[in-house]
Structure formats: C-alpha cells, structure tokens
Design a protein around this motif. Structure first.
Motif, PDB file in Angstrom:
ATOM      1  N   MET A  48      -2.535  27.256  -8.621  1.00  0.00           N
ATOM      2  CA  MET A  48      -1.110  27.636  -8.280  1.00  0.00           C
ATOM      3  C   MET A  48      -0.954  29.183  -8.567  1.00  0.00           C
ATOM      4  O   MET A  48      -0.275  30.005  -7.835  1.00  0.00           O
ATOM      5  CB  MET A  48       0.131  26.894  -8.939  1.00  0.00           C
ATOM      6  CG  MET A  48       0.177  25.400  -8.485  1.00  0.00           C
ATOM      7  SD  MET A  48       1.491  24.413  -9.155  1.00  0.00           S
ATOM      8  CE  MET A  48       0.704  23.757 -10.777  1.00  0.00           C
ATOM      9  N   ASP A  49      -1.324  29.707  -9.914  1.00  0.00           N
ATOM     10  CA  ASP A  49      -1.179  30.852 -10.284  1.00  0.00           C
ATOM     11  C   ASP A  49      -1.872  31.892  -9.297  1.00  0.00           C
ATOM     12  O   ASP A  49      -1.622  32.893  -8.894  1.00  0.00           O
ATOM     13  CB  ASP A  49      -1.799  31.002 -11.660  1.00  0.00           C
ATOM     14  CG  ASP A  49      -0.882  30.482 -12.630  1.00  0.00           C
ATOM     15  OD1 ASP A  49       0.247  30.354 -12.380  1.00  0.00           O
ATOM     16  OD2 ASP A  49      -1.383  30.375 -14.018  1.00  0.00           O
ATOM     17  N   TYR A  50      -3.287  31.570  -8.954  1.00  0.00           N
ATOM     18  CA  TYR A  50      -3.854  32.238  -8.050  1.00  0.00           C
ATOM     19  C   TYR A  50      -3.472  32.348  -6.719  1.00  0.00           C
ATOM     20  O   TYR A  50      -3.113  33.296  -5.867  1.00  0.00           O
ATOM     21  CB  TYR A  50      -5.569  31.531  -8.180  1.00  0.00           C
ATOM     22  CG  TYR A  50      -6.664  32.457  -7.450  1.00  0.00           C
ATOM     23  CD1 TYR A  50      -7.022  33.431  -7.769  1.00  0.00           C
ATOM     24  CD2 TYR A  50      -6.872  32.118  -5.952  1.00  0.00           C
ATOM     25  CE1 TYR A  50      -8.003  34.349  -7.287  1.00  0.00           C
ATOM     26  CE2 TYR A  50      -7.446  32.968  -5.182  1.00  0.00           C
ATOM     27  CZ  TYR A  50      -8.388  34.069  -5.897  1.00  0.00           C
ATOM     28  OH  TYR A  50      -9.457  34.673  -5.111  1.00  0.00           O
ATOM     29  N   LEU A 259     -14.043  30.316  -4.066  1.00  0.00           N
ATOM     30  CA  LEU A 259     -14.749  29.537  -2.892  1.00  0.00           C
ATOM     31  C   LEU A 259     -13.327  28.954  -2.024  1.00  0.00           C
ATOM     32  O   LEU A 259     -13.617  28.881  -0.748  1.00  0.00           O
ATOM     33  CB  LEU A 259     -15.462  28.510  -3.550  1.00  0.00           C
ATOM     34  CG  LEU A 259     -16.832  28.634  -4.209  1.00  0.00           C
ATOM     35  CD1 LEU A 259     -17.295  27.509  -5.036  1.00  0.00           C
ATOM     36  CD2 LEU A 259     -17.828  28.948  -3.190  1.00  0.00           C
ATOM     37  N   ALA A 260     -12.446  28.553  -2.662  1.00  0.00           N
ATOM     38  CA  ALA A 260     -11.556  27.970  -1.958  1.00  0.00           C
ATOM     39  C   ALA A 260     -10.527  28.809  -1.104  1.00  0.00           C
ATOM     40  O   ALA A 260     -10.306  28.761   0.124  1.00  0.00           O
ATOM     41  CB  ALA A 260     -10.234  27.227  -2.776  1.00  0.00           C
ATOM     42  N   CYS A 261     -10.612  30.139  -1.697  1.00  0.00           N
ATOM     43  CA  CYS A 261     -10.009  31.219  -0.842  1.00  0.00           C
ATOM     44  C   CYS A 261     -10.466  31.888   0.333  1.00  0.00           C
ATOM     45  O   CYS A 261     -10.166  31.967   1.300  1.00  0.00           O
ATOM     46  CB  CYS A 261      -9.837  32.542  -1.840  1.00  0.00           C
ATOM     47  SG  CYS A 261      -8.841  33.859  -1.250  1.00  0.00           S
ATOM     48  N   HIS A 262     -11.958  31.835  -0.065  1.00  0.00           N
ATOM     49  CA  HIS A 262     -12.801  32.176   1.348  1.00  0.00           C
ATOM     50  C   HIS A 262     -12.810  31.145   2.350  1.00  0.00           C
ATOM     51  O   HIS A 262     -12.530  31.427   3.587  1.00  0.00           O
ATOM     52  CB  HIS A 262     -14.389  32.197   0.828  1.00  0.00           C
ATOM     53  CG  HIS A 262     -15.172  32.673   1.868  1.00  0.00           C
ATOM     54  ND1 HIS A 262     -15.400  33.664   2.594  1.00  0.00           N
ATOM     55  CD2 HIS A 262     -16.101  31.652   2.429  1.00  0.00           C
ATOM     56  CE1 HIS A 262     -16.286  33.862   3.404  1.00  0.00           C
ATOM     57  NE2 HIS A 262     -16.776  32.427   3.391  1.00  0.00           N
ATOM     58  N   ALA A 266     -10.808  31.644   5.943  1.00  0.00           N
ATOM     59  CA  ALA A 266     -11.504  31.540   7.438  1.00  0.00           C
ATOM     60  C   ALA A 266     -10.801  30.551   8.226  1.00  0.00           C
ATOM     61  O   ALA A 266     -11.137  30.747   9.713  1.00  0.00           O
ATOM     62  CB  ALA A 266     -12.865  30.972   7.056  1.00  0.00           C
ATOM     63  N   HIS A 267      -9.876  29.723   7.789  1.00  0.00           N
ATOM     64  CA  HIS A 267      -9.297  28.764   8.549  1.00  0.00           C
ATOM     65  C   HIS A 267      -7.804  28.912   8.635  1.00  0.00           C
ATOM     66  O   HIS A 267      -6.954  27.977   8.838  1.00  0.00           O
ATOM     67  CB  HIS A 267      -9.555  27.344   8.332  1.00  0.00           C
ATOM     68  CG  HIS A 267     -10.933  26.990   8.072  1.00  0.00           C
ATOM     69  ND1 HIS A 267     -11.745  26.906   9.432  1.00  0.00           N
ATOM     70  CD2 HIS A 267     -11.982  27.037   7.065  1.00  0.00           C
ATOM     71  CE1 HIS A 267     -12.966  26.491   9.330  1.00  0.00           C
ATOM     72  NE2 HIS A 267     -13.184  26.540   7.837  1.00  0.00           N
ATOM     73  N   ALA A 268      -7.388  30.030   8.510  1.00  0.00           N
ATOM     74  CA  ALA A 268      -6.052  30.647   8.368  1.00  0.00           C
ATOM     75  C   ALA A 268      -5.466  30.628   9.935  1.00  0.00           C
ATOM     76  O   ALA A 268      -6.306  30.830  10.836  1.00  0.00           O
ATOM     77  CB  ALA A 268      -5.818  31.848   7.880  1.00  0.00           C
ATOM     78  N   ASP A 269      -4.244  30.493  10.226  1.00  0.00           N
ATOM     79  CA  ASP A 269      -3.752  30.688  11.353  1.00  0.00           C
ATOM     80  C   ASP A 269      -3.797  32.212  12.090  1.00  0.00           C
ATOM     81  O   ASP A 269      -3.953  33.132  11.466  1.00  0.00           O
ATOM     82  CB  ASP A 269      -2.269  30.691  11.521  1.00  0.00           C
ATOM     83  CG  ASP A 269      -1.691  29.216  11.349  1.00  0.00           C
ATOM     84  OD1 ASP A 269      -2.456  28.255  11.626  1.00  0.00           O
ATOM     85  OD2 ASP A 269      -0.263  29.101  10.640  1.00  0.00           O
ATOM     86  N   ARG A 270      -4.356  32.000  13.064  1.00  0.00           N
ATOM     87  CA  ARG A 270      -4.693  33.460  13.971  1.00  0.00           C
ATOM     88  C   ARG A 270      -3.573  33.854  14.840  1.00  0.00           C
ATOM     89  O   ARG A 270      -2.804  33.075  15.444  1.00  0.00           O
ATOM     90  CB  ARG A 270      -5.848  33.257  14.589  1.00  0.00           C
ATOM     91  CG  ARG A 270      -7.197  32.687  13.781  1.00  0.00           C
ATOM     92  CD  ARG A 270      -7.643  33.739  12.759  1.00  0.00           C
ATOM     93  NE  ARG A 270      -8.599  33.303  11.933  1.00  0.00           N
ATOM     94  CZ  ARG A 270      -9.253  33.983  10.982  1.00  0.00           C
ATOM     95  NH1 ARG A 270      -8.416  35.166  10.522  1.00  0.00           N
ATOM     96  NH2 ARG A 270     -10.412  33.471  10.275  1.00  0.00           N
TER      97      ARG A 270
END
Length: 270
Positions: A48-50, A259-262, A266-270
């Motif tokens: 949550m913080d990150y 790892l989760a951020c990467h 990569a799978h964010a809305d485009r």
C-alpha cells in the motif's frame, strides 16, 4: 488500518456489514489486494505504501478475518467473488488488477473466472490453480487440516504462532502476519466453508495476464504446482524470490514491490 489518507467504507452483503479501505489516487487504475488465510489486510502494508501514488488501492478483510468477523451471518469465503463484484460496482470501478496471496489467490481466480471482464491482471503469491495441476496440493492441505485441529482444540495462541511461522521465513514477515492473525478465533473457521465451489476443472488458458510468485523457502509442493501452472498458462510469468517464504510479499517487500510494479506497468491501460 491506521492510515490518515485512507477512506474507511462498508459494504452491506447478505445482512452483514463488511469493512474495507481505499487509499491512493482515485484517478488511477485500481489494485484490489486479497490476503492469505488467518491474517488480514495488514500483510499488504508495504505494498500500500509503495503503490498508493500510482494506483488506487483497495484492501478488505475477508469474512472471518481481521475486522470482518461475521458470526451469525450466512457469509463465508465462498461469497467473495460476489462481494468483490458488488464492491467494484459501488465504487464505479469497471475492472481492476488483483494482487493475491495464498488463499487470496484462490479467491482472485474464482472472481476472474466468474467476472473475466472485470479483471486486468492477476498476481498470485504462494498460490496454485483452481482449474488445473492442483491435485497433490489439495491432498496435502487436507492432511494439514488435521494438524490444525489439534492446535485449535488446545490453544489458538499456538495455532496463530504455527501458521505465522509456516507462512513467513523472516522475523519481519512473521511479525506482520501475527499482527493480522490476532483477530482470528475458533468461530472464524465457520467463515472458511465453501471454498470447494471455486475448484472447477478447466483446460483452457486463463484469459488474463498472470504473474506467479513463489518464495524459495515455500514448500516444494507449492513450487512444483507453480512451475506446472506456468507451463500450462501461455499468458503467465513465473518468478522465484530469494529470501522469501510462502508470503513472499511480506518476507521480501522491496524486491516483491519492484517485481509487481514491472508486471503491472507492462499490463497497464494503453
């Protein structure tokens, strides 16, 4: 969750009131975080913080866990897919990313199975498939359940200590897990019923991007199931995390967050 920047909300479902929390940027994509058995949403404090500056974060305690003790209500973990669907609808969220640990990963997959259009991606930590390659794990968990009964009959304190040590391999991880587990009691077990309804045999690939995270100190049985799931799922990525156990996100939060951020980027809305 004692966070000055979070919003506490309640969801009415089947004559019960469930507390959940929203933090982060409401204009960004949403990550819904689903905790493992016996502890609660506090296990995601580092996540949550990150992520709160880049995402909207939703956490809730599942029935029988944390603040959502639902004694007397006809409510259990099997209701979680419908609870999540209602929660998203009430907050105007069309779809979200799911970050899930152990039991939470079963709930995440069940939700994605019933509401595929509401799922952008799924992260499984220390989990296994509800659809395939799970026979050995389920058999082992049934045997483990008999061990729990002995602890439960004689000492819930020892049971909480046992599951904290089993779930995490670091002192910091065990401390966070134990803090969330203090609310879990004998009556909480009634809310664990019905998860067998999640297990539906399917050979078709999961339609969503999937990240499978396994700690190097997790059970070999879980590691083998993760490798097999990755082999069967063309849309999946598999990561083994050093210095982490079953709940890798709390044993090694810094590495896990990167790892989760990467994966999420990569799978964010485009």
């Amino acid at each position: 969750m004692k966070r000055s920047d979070s919003i506490t909300k309640r969801l009415a479902f089947n004559n019960a009131q469930l507390t959940y929390y929203i933090t982060g940027d409401q204009q960004k994509e949403t990550i819904l975080m689903l905790h493992p058995a016996f502890t609660d949403h506090h296990i995601f404090e580092a996540q949550m913080d990150y992520f709160q500056k880049s995402y909207q974060i939703i956490v809730l305690d599942m029935p029988g866990h944390g603040e959502n003790q639902v004694a007397g209500a006809k409510l259990s973990i099997k209701d979680m897919p419908e609870i999540i669907n209602q929660l998203l609808s009430e907050n105007g969220i069309l779809a979200c990313h799911l970050l899930s640990v152990s039991m939470g990963s079963l709930v995440a997959q069940a939700f994605a199975d019933r509401y595929p259009d509401r799922v952008k991606s799924v992260i499984i930590v220390g989990g296994y498939s509800i659809h395939k390659a799970n026979e050995r794990v389920l058999k082992s968990q049934r045997s483990e359940g008999f061990k729990w009964i002995l602890y439960i009959l004689f000492s819930m304190r020892k049971f909480r200590s046992y599951v904290s040590a089993f779930s995490c391999c670091t002192d910091q991880g065990r401390a966070v897990f134990a803090r969330g587990a203090k609310h879990f009691n004998r009556k909480s077990f009634s809310a664990m019923a019905g998860m067998n309804t999640f297990f539906i045999q399917k050979n078709t690939p999961m339609p969503y991007p999937l990240l499978i995270v396994i700690g190097e100190h997790d059970l070999e049985l879980i590691q083998a199931a993760a490798r097999e799931l990755h082999r069967l799922e063309p849309h999946s990525e598999l990561v083994f995390m050093p210095g982490a156990g079953h709940c890798a996100n709390v044993d090694a939060p810094h590495v896990f967050n990167l790892l989760a951020c990467h994966f999420l980027t990569a799978h964010a809305d485009r």
